[in-house]
Scaffold this motif. Structure first.
Motif, PDB file in Angstrom:
ATOM      1  N   LEU A   1      -1.072  -1.484   7.964  1.00  0.00           N
ATOM      2  CA  LEU A   1      -0.461  -2.613   7.260  1.00  0.00           C
ATOM      3  C   LEU A   1      -0.898  -2.667   5.794  1.00  0.00           C
ATOM      4  O   LEU A   1      -0.095  -2.979   4.909  1.00  0.00           O
ATOM      5  N   LEU A   2      -2.155  -2.357   5.536  1.00  0.00           N
ATOM      6  CA  LEU A   2      -2.654  -2.378   4.153  1.00  0.00           C
ATOM      7  C   LEU A   2      -2.106  -1.230   3.316  1.00  0.00           C
ATOM      8  O   LEU A   2      -2.164  -1.277   2.087  1.00  0.00           O
ATOM      9  N   LYS A   3      -1.573  -0.200   3.960  1.00  0.00           N
ATOM     10  CA  LYS A   3      -0.982   0.916   3.231  1.00  0.00           C
ATOM     11  C   LYS A   3       0.489   0.675   2.898  1.00  0.00           C
ATOM     12  O   LYS A   3       1.110   1.482   2.187  1.00  0.00           O
ATOM     13  N   LEU A   4       1.050  -0.433   3.406  1.00  0.00           N
ATOM     14  CA  LEU A   4       2.441  -0.753   3.068  1.00  0.00           C
ATOM     15  C   LEU A   4       2.560  -1.019   1.570  1.00  0.00           C
ATOM     16  O   LEU A   4       1.661  -1.614   0.956  1.00  0.00           O
ATOM     17  N   PRO A   5       3.666  -0.611   0.951  1.00  0.00           N
ATOM     18  CA  PRO A   5       3.822  -0.748  -0.510  1.00  0.00           C
ATOM     19  C   PRO A   5       3.677  -2.174  -1.019  1.00  0.00           C
ATOM     20  O   PRO A   5       3.151  -2.397  -2.111  1.00  0.00           O
ATOM     21  N   PHE A   6       4.142  -3.143  -0.228  1.00  0.00           N
ATOM     22  CA  PHE A   6       4.086  -4.525  -0.682  1.00  0.00           C
ATOM     23  C   PHE A   6       2.779  -5.228  -0.298  1.00  0.00           C
ATOM     24  O   PHE A   6       2.641  -6.441  -0.453  1.00  0.00           O
ATOM     25  N   ALA A   7       1.793  -4.474   0.204  1.00  0.00           N
ATOM     26  CA  ALA A   7       0.492  -5.064   0.523  1.00  0.00           C
ATOM     27  C   ALA A   7      -0.470  -4.988  -0.654  1.00  0.00           C
ATOM     28  O   ALA A   7      -1.462  -5.717  -0.702  1.00  0.00           O
ATOM     29  N   THR A   8      -0.166  -4.111  -1.612  1.00  0.00           N
ATOM     30  CA  THR A   8      -1.045  -3.934  -2.777  1.00  0.00           C
ATOM     31  C   THR A   8      -0.229  -3.896  -4.069  1.00  0.00           C
ATOM     32  O   THR A   8       0.934  -3.508  -4.057  1.00  0.00           O
ATOM     33  N   TYR A   9      -0.877  -4.271  -5.163  1.00  0.00           N
ATOM     34  CA  TYR A   9      -0.228  -4.183  -6.468  1.00  0.00           C
ATOM     35  C   TYR A   9      -0.163  -2.739  -6.936  1.00  0.00           C
ATOM     36  O   TYR A   9       0.805  -2.307  -7.550  1.00  0.00           O
ATOM     37  N   THR A  10      -1.231  -1.999  -6.659  1.00  0.00           N
ATOM     38  CA  THR A  10      -1.270  -0.560  -6.956  1.00  0.00           C
ATOM     39  C   THR A  10      -1.667   0.162  -5.690  1.00  0.00           C
ATOM     40  O   THR A  10      -2.472  -0.364  -4.898  1.00  0.00           O
ATOM     41  N   PRO A  11      -1.140   1.362  -5.455  1.00  0.00           N
ATOM     42  CA  PRO A  11      -1.447   2.091  -4.222  1.00  0.00           C
ATOM     43  C   PRO A  11      -2.952   2.326  -4.051  1.00  0.00           C
ATOM     44  O   PRO A  11      -3.664   2.589  -5.019  1.00  0.00           O
TER      45      PRO A  11
END
Length: 442
Positions: free
Chosen positions: A31-41
């Motif tokens: 879930l934390l690797k989803l694109p919308f979970a972080t501002y930057t990868p």
């Protein structure tokens, strides 16, 4: 021709507890690797580390939560904290209860194992009381903290900051969405009282809470409850006094605060190592004597069947009682007019021994993989094992291998030394014993 049915392989309660944490960590990582979970990868290693830290309610972080994770990412961390603090199995059984499904004997055994409950009977009632207490405690604290933070940060941020820190505090996680953790609130009596009350209650153990709930008189409390309550009060008082004295003139921590603010800040920093992980002093700027005291507090941890880890306070107390009894020539240690069984003493020694082995092994490996001074690495390792989350500021400097090692330590610290022991070794009941002989010790 009759066929003999194959024996169904059943998973043991300790294995299921460990597996539930592992699955939660894997899901959290994805879930934390989803694109919308972080501002930057972020890297897979950092996602895995953060998910492990949240699920094991540790609080160590390799990046600034507020600037790296989106609201969705922060809510994932919050969800992992709540699941990890109370236990995946508790929520799974609670869902069965909500859906009106029958809770079988196997699930009752899992609940008993998860919370170290004494008997199978009454486990469902016990679980209901735990979940009710969790939501009541977090709800009251949320309202109280919002009363102070909404005027300061506005409705939107005030309510969200309150919710995040209340859940993080009650589950002894130590995650904060403020850049300096809680250093800017040093001396703030309201914030200190609300948050410290949460992680002290959460870390004292659900068994203790339920026992106090049902028994109004202190005389009726179980021995475990008395040891946890009195032990917590005494240890917190001693730690507060020592930190106040040791840091009183430290210009990098509390020297510039008023006397009352020094006391409040010292109190908060004394109770947070068991095992909340919030900090109001910059840990890296504390005196080495204060750091050594903090190491001991982190290793001791909180109470059994709580949101805290470590070897547990009762384990530490039993070892001390047994040692004092030996030197005083008393065959069986006792406290509160109750005798401690020899089985509990051996069990406590085993917990301390296994825990020390885990810490030593991890420390040895990290000394090979990391080019960081010894004290910060030692501090980080014990913080990970006690699922505390305090750090001297080296977490994001660790190599990928070092982060994975700490993830393993956090996982083992959360499931507990005994669960690890039962996973590795199948206990056998011996019907015989060999003759006694002497071995020189000391």
């Amino acid at each position: 021709m009759t066929t003999i049915p194959k024996r169904r392989r059943t998973i043991s309660p300790p294995a299921l507890i460990a597996l539930s944490f592992a699955i939660t960590i894997v899901v959290g990582t994805l879930l934390l690797k989803l694109p919308f979970a972080t501002y930057t990868p972020i890297s897979w290693t950092d996602a895995f580390f953060t998910a492990t830290s949240a699920t094991t309610v540790t609080g160590l972080s390799v990046f600034d939560i507020n600037t790296t994770l989106t609201i969705f990412g922060e809510l994932i961390v919050l969800f992992l904290i709540q699941i990890g603090g109370v236990g995946f199995m508790a929520f799974a059984v609670a869902m069965l209860m909500i859906l009106g499904r029958k809770v079988g004997m196997k699930n009752r055994i899992f609940i008993q194992e998860s919370f170290n409950y004494q008997s199978i009977g009454g486990t469902i009632k016990f679980l209901r009381e735990i979940l009710l207490f969790v939501f009541i405690a977090e709800g009251i604290a949320f309202i109280a903290l919002s009363f102070f933070w909404v005027p300061e940060f506005g409705w939107k941020h005030g309510l969200y900051y309150s919710l995040f820190h209340v859940i993080s505090a009650f589950n002894n996680a130590g995650f904060s969405i403020f850049p300096d953790n809680l250093e800017s609130f040093a001396g703030n009596s309201a914030v200190i009282l609300i948050l410290s009350s949460l992680f002290v209650i959460g870390g004292i153990g659900f068994i203790v809470v339920v026992d106090i709930w049902h028994k109004r008189s202190i005389r009726q409390w179980a021995l475990h409850t008395k040891m946890m309550v009195y032990g917590t009060l005494i240890l917190n008082a001693i730690a507060t006094l020592f930190l106040l004295i040791l840091e009183f003139h430290n210009e990098k921590t509390i020297a510039d605060l008023s006397f009352i603010d020094k006391v409040w800040t010292s109190y908060f920093q004394a109770v947070t190592p068991r095992t909340a992980g919030f900090n109001m002093m910059a840990v890296g700027n504390m005196e080495e004597s204060s750091l050594l005291l903090t190491l001991l507090l982190m290793f001791i941890g909180g109470g059994s069947a709580s949101t805290a880890s470590g070897i547990k306070l009762t384990t530490f107390m039993i070892i001390i009682l047994a040692t004092l009894s030996y030197f005083r020539g008393i065959k069986e240690p006792h406290i509160f007019k109750r005798t401690i069984k020899a089985e509990l003493i051996v069990r406590s020694m085993a917990i301390a021994a296994v825990s020390s082995c885990v810490v030593f092994t991890a420390l040895f490996l990290l000394s090979i993989t990391e080019s960081i001074p010894f004290l910060p690495v030692l501090f980080e390792t014990i913080s990970a094992f006690g699922t505390v989350g305090l750090s001297m500021g080296i977490t994001d400097d660790l190599s990928s291998v070092g982060k994975v090692i700490l993830c393993v330590v956090m996982f083992l610290g959360r499931i507990g030394p005994l669960t690890l022991f039962f996973l590795l070794i199948r206990a056998k009941k011996e019907s015989y014993h060999y003759s006694y002989d002497q071995v020189q010790t000391g």
